[in-house]
Design a protein around this motif. Sequence first.
Motif, PDB file in Angstrom:
ATOM      1  N   THR A 216      21.793   5.940  47.268  1.00 37.48           N
ATOM      2  CA  THR A 216      21.032   6.810  48.169  1.00 37.48           C
ATOM      3  C   THR A 216      21.324   8.257  47.820  1.00 37.48           C
ATOM      4  N   GLY A 217      20.310   9.104  47.924  1.00 35.53           N
ATOM      5  CA  GLY A 217      20.492  10.514  47.640  1.00 35.53           C
ATOM      6  C   GLY A 217      19.159  11.230  47.582  1.00 35.53           C
ATOM      7  N   ILE A 218      19.220  12.564  47.489  1.00 34.55           N
ATOM      8  CA  ILE A 218      17.995  13.353  47.527  1.00 34.55           C
ATOM      9  C   ILE A 218      17.377  13.539  46.151  1.00 34.55           C
ATOM     10  N   ASN A 219      18.147  13.275  45.078  1.00 32.84           N
ATOM     11  CA  ASN A 219      17.601  13.452  43.735  1.00 32.84           C
ATOM     12  C   ASN A 219      16.575  12.353  43.473  1.00 32.84           C
ATOM     13  N   ALA A 220      15.321  12.745  43.291  1.00 31.35           N
ATOM     14  CA  ALA A 220      14.230  11.770  43.157  1.00 31.35           C
ATOM     15  C   ALA A 220      14.365  11.008  41.845  1.00 31.35           C
ATOM     16  N   MET A 221      14.924   9.803  41.906  1.00 40.24           N
ATOM     17  CA  MET A 221      15.193   9.036  40.703  1.00 40.24           C
ATOM     18  C   MET A 221      13.934   8.355  40.185  1.00 40.24           C
ATOM     19  N   ASP A 222      13.831   8.310  38.862  1.00 35.88           N
ATOM     20  CA  ASP A 222      12.741   7.595  38.202  1.00 35.88           C
ATOM     21  C   ASP A 222      13.177   6.134  38.077  1.00 35.88           C
ATOM     22  N   CYS A 223      12.521   5.240  38.811  1.00 31.08           N
ATOM     23  CA  CYS A 223      12.927   3.833  38.795  1.00 31.08           C
ATOM     24  C   CYS A 223      11.681   2.970  38.906  1.00 31.08           C
ATOM     25  N   ARG A 224      11.074   2.697  37.768  1.00 35.98           N
ATOM     26  CA  ARG A 224       9.794   1.972  37.739  1.00 35.98           C
ATOM     27  C   ARG A 224      10.055   0.470  37.783  1.00 35.98           C
ATOM     28  N   ARG A 225      10.228  -0.042  38.983  1.00 35.98           N
ATOM     29  CA  ARG A 225      10.644  -1.425  39.161  1.00 35.98           C
ATOM     30  C   ARG A 225       9.489  -2.408  39.019  1.00 35.98           C
ATOM     31  N   SER A 230      10.933  -4.967  43.950  1.00 29.61           N
ATOM     32  CA  SER A 230      10.670  -3.721  44.673  1.00 29.61           C
ATOM     33  C   SER A 230      11.715  -3.436  45.747  1.00 29.61           C
ATOM     34  N   THR A 231      12.445  -4.477  46.186  1.00 32.74           N
ATOM     35  CA  THR A 231      13.441  -4.267  47.233  1.00 32.74           C
ATOM     36  C   THR A 231      14.808  -3.915  46.665  1.00 32.74           C
ATOM     37  N   ARG A 232      14.968  -3.998  45.347  1.00 32.51           N
ATOM     38  CA  ARG A 232      16.259  -3.695  44.740  1.00 32.51           C
ATOM     39  C   ARG A 232      16.475  -2.183  44.677  1.00 32.51           C
ATOM     40  N   ALA A 233      17.697  -1.776  44.939  1.00 36.03           N
ATOM     41  CA  ALA A 233      18.009  -0.347  44.943  1.00 36.03           C
ATOM     42  C   ALA A 233      18.200   0.172  43.521  1.00 36.03           C
ATOM     43  N   CYS A 234      17.989   1.463  43.361  1.00 31.36           N
ATOM     44  CA  CYS A 234      18.234   2.135  42.091  1.00 31.36           C
ATOM     45  C   CYS A 234      19.423   3.073  42.258  1.00 31.36           C
ATOM     46  N   PHE A 235      20.116   3.325  41.161  1.00 32.43           N
ATOM     47  CA  PHE A 235      21.282   4.197  41.210  1.00 32.43           C
ATOM     48  C   PHE A 235      20.858   5.659  41.294  1.00 32.43           C
ATOM     49  N   VAL A 236      21.729   6.465  41.887  1.00 35.79           N
ATOM     50  CA  VAL A 236      21.509   7.903  42.025  1.00 35.79           C
ATOM     51  C   VAL A 236      22.573   8.632  41.221  1.00 35.79           C
ATOM     52  N   ALA A 237      22.138   9.598  40.420  1.00 29.54           N
ATOM     53  CA  ALA A 237      23.062  10.361  39.577  1.00 29.54           C
ATOM     54  C   ALA A 237      22.525  11.780  39.418  1.00 29.54           C
ATOM     55  N   GLY A 238      23.166  12.549  38.543  1.00 30.35           N
ATOM     56  CA  GLY A 238      22.770  13.942  38.360  1.00 30.35           C
ATOM     57  C   GLY A 238      21.470  14.118  37.620  1.00 30.35           C
ATOM     58  N   ASP A 239      21.053  13.103  36.838  1.00 31.60           N
ATOM     59  CA  ASP A 239      19.782  13.153  36.114  1.00 31.60           C
ATOM     60  C   ASP A 239      18.880  12.046  36.632  1.00 31.60           C
ATOM     61  N   ILE A 240      17.601  12.330  36.783  1.00 32.73           N
ATOM     62  CA  ILE A 240      16.696  11.370  37.415  1.00 32.73           C
ATOM     63  C   ILE A 240      16.403  10.173  36.534  1.00 32.73           C
ATOM     64  N   ARG A 241      16.816  10.212  35.260  1.00 34.67           N
ATOM     65  CA  ARG A 241      16.518   9.121  34.331  1.00 34.67           C
ATOM     66  C   ARG A 241      17.658   8.110  34.209  1.00 34.67           C
ATOM     67  N   ALA A 242      18.607   8.140  35.138  1.00 34.10           N
ATOM     68  CA  ALA A 242      19.798   7.298  35.026  1.00 34.10           C
ATOM     69  C   ALA A 242      19.467   5.811  34.952  1.00 34.10           C
ATOM     70  N   ARG A 363      13.158  -4.687  26.090  1.00 35.42           N
ATOM     71  CA  ARG A 363      12.092  -4.630  27.105  1.00 35.42           C
ATOM     72  C   ARG A 363      12.608  -5.004  28.495  1.00 35.42           C
ATOM     73  N   HIS A 364      13.661  -5.856  28.528  1.00 37.58           N
ATOM     74  CA  HIS A 364      14.235  -6.269  29.808  1.00 37.58           C
ATOM     75  C   HIS A 364      15.353  -5.353  30.271  1.00 37.58           C
ATOM     76  N   ALA A 365      15.708  -4.391  29.427  1.00 35.09           N
ATOM     77  CA  ALA A 365      16.764  -3.435  29.787  1.00 35.09           C
ATOM     78  C   ALA A 365      16.208  -2.205  30.489  1.00 35.09           C
ATOM     79  N   PHE A 366      14.892  -1.982  30.374  1.00 33.31           N
ATOM     80  CA  PHE A 366      14.280  -0.818  31.003  1.00 33.31           C
ATOM     81  C   PHE A 366      14.243  -0.982  32.516  1.00 33.31           C
ATOM     82  N   PHE A 367      14.701   0.040  33.227  1.00 29.00           N
ATOM     83  CA  PHE A 367      14.620   0.081  34.689  1.00 29.00           C
ATOM     84  C   PHE A 367      15.085  -1.233  35.322  1.00 29.00           C
TER      85      PHE A 367
END
Length: 642
Positions: A216-225, A230-242, A363-367
């Motif tokens: 969770t965080g304010i940095n708008a992460m790029d996470c094309r699930r 769609s219910t799985r969470a994405c990580f938040v870091a200093g760069d939006i491409r984490a 191909r399965h490692a992306f997002f």
Amino acid sequence: MCFHSKYRSFDGSCNNFAHPMWGSSLTGFRRILLPVYENGFSQPVGWNKDVKYNGFVLPSARAISTAVITTTEISEDVQISHMAMQWGQWLDHDLDHALPSVSSQTWDGVDCKKTCDYAAPCFPIDVPNNDPRINNRRCIDFIRTSSVCGSGMSSVLFGTLQPREQINQLTSYIDASQVYGFESVVANDLRDLSNENGLLRVGTTFPGRKPLLPTTGINAMDCRRNLDESTRACFVAGDIRANEQIGLAAMHTIWMREHNRLALQLKSLNSFWDGEKVYQEARKIVGAQIQMITYYHWLPLILGREHFKKLGEYKEYDSYLNPSVSNVFATAALRFGHSMINPVLHRYDENFDPIPQGHLLLRHAFFSPWRLVDEGGVDPLLRGMFTTPAKLKTSTQNLNSELTEKLFYTAHAVALDLAAINIQRGRDHAIPGYTKWREVCNMSEVNDFDDLSNEISDQTVRDKLKHLYGSVHNIDVWVGGILEDQVDGGKVGPLFSCLLLEQFKRLRDGDRLWFENPTVFKPEQLAQIKKTSLARILCDNGDNIDTIGENVFLIPEVQDGMVSCDDLSSIDIRFWADCESCGDYTQDSTLSRTRRDTTSTKYHDSQNYRLNDLETANEDLQEMVRNLQKRLELLEETCNRQ
């Protein structure tokens, strides 16, 4: 000024006091050559499909990709590990991110994913009729990069036409902005402010593992699930491409842990420091570690030892040197690493056997950040990276087909093509052609395709380029650079070697807070920083890594196999003991030195010393009293003699 003289700002501003915006985030890229826009100030190259360049219409970026870039054949590098590729991406995400247009819709509300028309901000990649993969759509979607206000079309509002200039979201400095964020709001959101330990926030901790990144965080992460994820969470870091690929997410996790490891050590050593002081000191060390690894361990392997020597040794900070990332570096030169990517990410357990879930197709490692939770954490990926060779780039093996045929296939109607995107991005940014950059780098003059034989030795490749482009002066800079034969001992051709050297010299010499600048660290601290190795950091922050290659950028076979983590050098954090702040100095400089020398001997020789260890502190106090008594006796004898 007190803060900026010692610590970096999050947005990179005030590094250079005379030019405080040099290298700061959300500013324009630096131009080496003037841009080449089709209408002179805003339209990308190829916007008007009937316009001819040197007598020929430019080929589609997709046609170039399928003809001379894409390969299904993979050869293994005989020296470089896959970790060298991963570090390149990690470093890139510290230096630049060309922000896409704020809107993905045209003026009349059409989404760029649903149109093949050239209508701002859409600049779709045309698909040839005979495309080997795509037969149900005329284009691959592509959105132009955002421009600086007052450039391009918006310059009309200011009364003077200025060529369009793209925005770099990140700071240009090697400052670990992918760990901490590119502006203070993001940086503060990533911190754990619940205590005075100076830590970064963490996410879930599973049994037998260390903490993962927060979700969770304010940095708008790029996470094309995927839709079913769609219910799985994405990580938040200093760069939006984490979350872009799981190996990158693993690196983000490692460096978040490294910050917290250092912060806890610093707090234990200097219990009187507040959270801000601990955080900034740990952040300063992390940034220095990344600089050290990049310049002393990674870059010599990329440029080759002979070309790396052209960088020269570090001498001093040059306040007249603008360190801002150049447009061609971000758009073309640093993208050489795409040719090192394997189509498979190998994953090994503690015995270096494949994990039960097996190796992972790219191909399965992306997002798919959830794989760090469900499939063994970060260790299997890291072991795979430092034991598996990188992909070898040859004249006919450039980008593997996972990148050109299956890129982000779950989030787009037509899977993207990384090679075509690189070419299209260069045209979007109005980067001059390959032969213009040869002139900048003092390479030989070329007038036809056979003149390229010294750099692109494969006759078949040159013939394909001639068929595609018609004129040698039409070759896109990334295409020419990626197709060049590699320099001796390096992983890039002569053009990219030149452009990388130009930028990396600026990043080092134009950074007032570069780790080797004598004003940044004390000499004894700098000596510790120079013990840094990525191997040691992986050992310290992996879940259970105890055996590793001493240089993780080289495959084990070309060094002395693998070693125990216990045999690797590590930073001794005791050299960050803050004696001045805790009152260890007196006004009398002679007595101050004496007192410091006698007490620090015990501090620096005891491996288990802790300020909160009352018994040890009492022994130190008694030792200090005895030393003072001896000094008083000596003074009395001196006085009596006088």
